[in-house]
Design a protein around this motif. Structure first.
Motif, PDB file in Angstrom:
ATOM      1  N   ILE A   1     -60.637   1.665   7.736  1.00 49.49           N
ATOM      2  CA  ILE A   1     -59.855   0.773   6.877  1.00 49.49           C
ATOM      3  C   ILE A   1     -59.513   1.545   5.620  1.00 49.49           C
ATOM      4  O   ILE A   1     -60.396   1.923   4.848  1.00 49.49           O
TER       5      ILE A   1
ATOM      6  N   TYR B   1     -58.132   1.412   2.048  1.00 50.15           N
ATOM      7  CA  TYR B   1     -57.924   0.343   1.074  1.00 50.15           C
ATOM      8  C   TYR B   1     -58.200   0.879  -0.323  1.00 50.15           C
ATOM      9  O   TYR B   1     -58.783   1.945  -0.494  1.00 50.15           O
ATOM     10  N   GLU B   2     -57.778   0.114  -1.344  1.00 50.52           N
ATOM     11  CA  GLU B   2     -58.077   0.529  -2.713  1.00 50.52           C
ATOM     12  C   GLU B   2     -58.619  -0.602  -3.580  1.00 50.52           C
ATOM     13  O   GLU B   2     -59.313  -0.341  -4.551  1.00 50.52           O
ATOM     14  N   HIS B   3     -58.336  -1.849  -3.236  1.00 56.00           N
ATOM     15  CA  HIS B   3     -58.820  -2.947  -4.068  1.00 56.00           C
ATOM     16  C   HIS B   3     -60.310  -3.178  -3.809  1.00 56.00           C
ATOM     17  O   HIS B   3     -60.731  -3.279  -2.652  1.00 56.00           O
TER      18      HIS B   3
ATOM     19  N   PHE C   1     -61.014  -7.063   0.427  1.00 57.27           N
ATOM     20  CA  PHE C   1     -61.276  -6.899   1.853  1.00 57.27           C
ATOM     21  C   PHE C   1     -62.710  -7.201   2.255  1.00 57.27           C
ATOM     22  O   PHE C   1     -63.103  -6.955   3.394  1.00 57.27           O
TER      23      PHE C   1
ATOM     24  N   THR D   1     -61.239   5.077   0.950  1.00 59.63           N
ATOM     25  CA  THR D   1     -60.328   4.910  -0.178  1.00 59.63           C
ATOM     26  C   THR D   1     -59.428   6.140  -0.311  1.00 59.63           C
ATOM     27  O   THR D   1     -59.814   7.242   0.087  1.00 59.63           O
TER      28      THR D   1
ATOM     29  N   ASN E   1     -54.073   0.363   7.659  1.00 53.33           N
ATOM     30  CA  ASN E   1     -53.565   0.566   6.308  1.00 53.33           C
ATOM     31  C   ASN E   1     -53.614  -0.742   5.518  1.00 53.33           C
ATOM     32  O   ASN E   1     -52.967  -1.723   5.875  1.00 53.33           O
ATOM     33  N   ARG E   2     -54.376  -0.747   4.412  1.00 50.47           N
ATOM     34  CA  ARG E   2     -54.492  -1.911   3.536  1.00 50.47           C
ATOM     35  C   ARG E   2     -54.153  -1.550   2.090  1.00 50.47           C
ATOM     36  O   ARG E   2     -54.714  -2.112   1.151  1.00 50.47           O
ATOM     37  N   ILE E   3     -53.214  -0.636   1.880  1.00 52.54           N
ATOM     38  CA  ILE E   3     -52.817  -0.231   0.536  1.00 52.54           C
ATOM     39  C   ILE E   3     -51.872  -1.270  -0.050  1.00 52.54           C
ATOM     40  O   ILE E   3     -50.872  -1.658   0.565  1.00 52.54           O
TER      41      ILE E   3
ATOM     42  N   SER F   1     -51.271  -1.865  -6.499  1.00 54.02           N
ATOM     43  CA  SER F   1     -52.267  -0.857  -6.904  1.00 54.02           C
ATOM     44  C   SER F   1     -51.861  -0.140  -8.183  1.00 54.02           C
ATOM     45  O   SER F   1     -52.721   0.316  -8.943  1.00 54.02           O
TER      46      SER F   1
ATOM     47  N   LEU G   1     -49.273  -6.230   3.115  1.00 60.64           N
ATOM     48  CA  LEU G   1     -50.680  -6.433   2.775  1.00 60.64           C
ATOM     49  C   LEU G   1     -51.008  -7.921   2.897  1.00 60.64           C
ATOM     50  O   LEU G   1     -50.862  -8.680   1.960  1.00 60.64           O
TER      51      LEU G   1
ATOM     52  N   ASN H   1     -53.978 -10.089   3.005  1.00 63.89           N
ATOM     53  CA  ASN H   1     -55.421 -10.281   2.908  1.00 63.89           C
ATOM     54  C   ASN H   1     -55.763 -11.757   3.020  1.00 63.89           C
ATOM     55  O   ASN H   1     -56.871 -12.174   2.733  1.00 63.89           O
TER      56      ASN H   1
END
Length: 300
Positions: free
Chosen positions: A6, A8-10, A14, A32, A51-53, A57, A270, A272
């Motif tokens: 996964i 991701y950045e947040h 998630f 990340t 991809n969860r970008i 961001s 995205l 979520n």
């Protein structure tokens, strides 16, 4: 190598997805977009990369990963990984201009829009559309970078004072301000290019209508309710998802109160998912998402 990665950045969005994967015993790694990647090293972090970008961001870090992630996902795919919401999807997600062009190419209505990359061209673009209008960033995220102007004098002042919204890619949209019927927009979530669920979101004219847990301010909650948008809008959302090759994502539409026409205006890769899904939907869509990821893994 793990089965699933996964990207991701947040730091919080998630947690429900990770919890659903843990419940199902899925072998995954959370990655990340930090550090560096070697273009000569073709080893991906997993067989399947999700991809969860987020486009928002850039609001959390000036050195945002949006364009870096596009290159990284493309690199991992060359190394043999299958990418869910791959770099071509991220490229559409990161350009409202490209989104609107794609939607219009399907014969669906959009708000009247002009795309510019110079502040000097904003006034002429606005005069072609009329007021009220909004100027919005091509890359916004969570409603950021949108300003309403009610007349030419307001807009001229903002241009001359350097107070227009800014986009991290330098592109702006000058767009008709659409009065949404009953102050509502509808977000239609899709999974594997098929309708999953829809929400009516009441913002009272606000632009930040992100329905996810970490977006919602408890002091000013967003009113949202599960809805059936009807076969025409469900079909339109699925057509958009197919055209984008969108594995999972939301499509936003509002009914223009002036003529009753549905106007599509945003594609968001995205998803979520809704805050408090059991309260709003009666179930947790993360279970369907994990089913989808496991099916993709099983097909490799």
């Amino acid at each position: 190598m793990a089965d699933l990665a996964i990207l991701y950045e947040h730091p919080a969005w998630f947690t429900p997805l990770f919890a659903a994967l843990d419940r199902r015993g899925v072998d995954y790694v959370a990655v990340t977009p930090d550090g560096a990647f070697d273009p000569a090293d073709t080893t991906p972090p997993a067989r399947l990369v999700f991809n969860r970008i987020a486009m928002s961001s850039f609001l959390r870090a000036s050195e945002h990963p949006i364009f870096y992630a596009t290159a990284l996902l493309d690199h991992w795919r060359r190394g043999g990984a299958t990418i869910v919401n791959g770099p071509e999807v991220l490229a559409i997600d990161s350009s409202k201009a490209r989104q609107l062009s794609l939607i219009a190419s399907l014969g669906l209505a959009i708000p009247a829009t002009r795309v510019v990359h110079r502040g000097a061209d904003v006034v002429a673009a606005a005069q072609a559309i009329g007021f009220p209008l909004v100027v919005k960033a091509n890359i916004g995220g969570s409603g950021a970078g949108i300003t309403r102007f009610d007349n030419l004098a307001e807009l001229r002042y903002a241009v001359e004072a350097g107070e227009l919204p800014s986009s991290v890619d330098g592109v702006l949209l000058v767009q008709d301000y659409v009065p949404a019927r009953d102050g509502r927009v509808t977000r239609i979530e899709t999974l594997d290019r098929k309708f999953l669920y829809a929400l009516d979101i009441a913002g009272g004219g606000a632009f930040d209508l992100c329905p996810a847990d970490a977006c919602v301010d408890d002091a000013a909650p967003i009113a949202m309710v599960a809805t059936d948008p009807g076969p025409a809008l469900r079909d339109a959302a699925e057509r958009i998802a197919h055209a984008v090759d969108l594995d999972v994502g939301g499509i936003e539409v509002m009914i223009d109160d002036r003529d009753g026409l549905p106007r599509f205006y945003d594609i968001n890769a995205l998803s979520n998912f809704v805050a408090k899904p059991h309260d709003v939907l009666g179930y947790d869509p993360h279970d369907q998402l994990v089913d989808y990821l496991l099916a993709r893994l099983g097909a490799l």
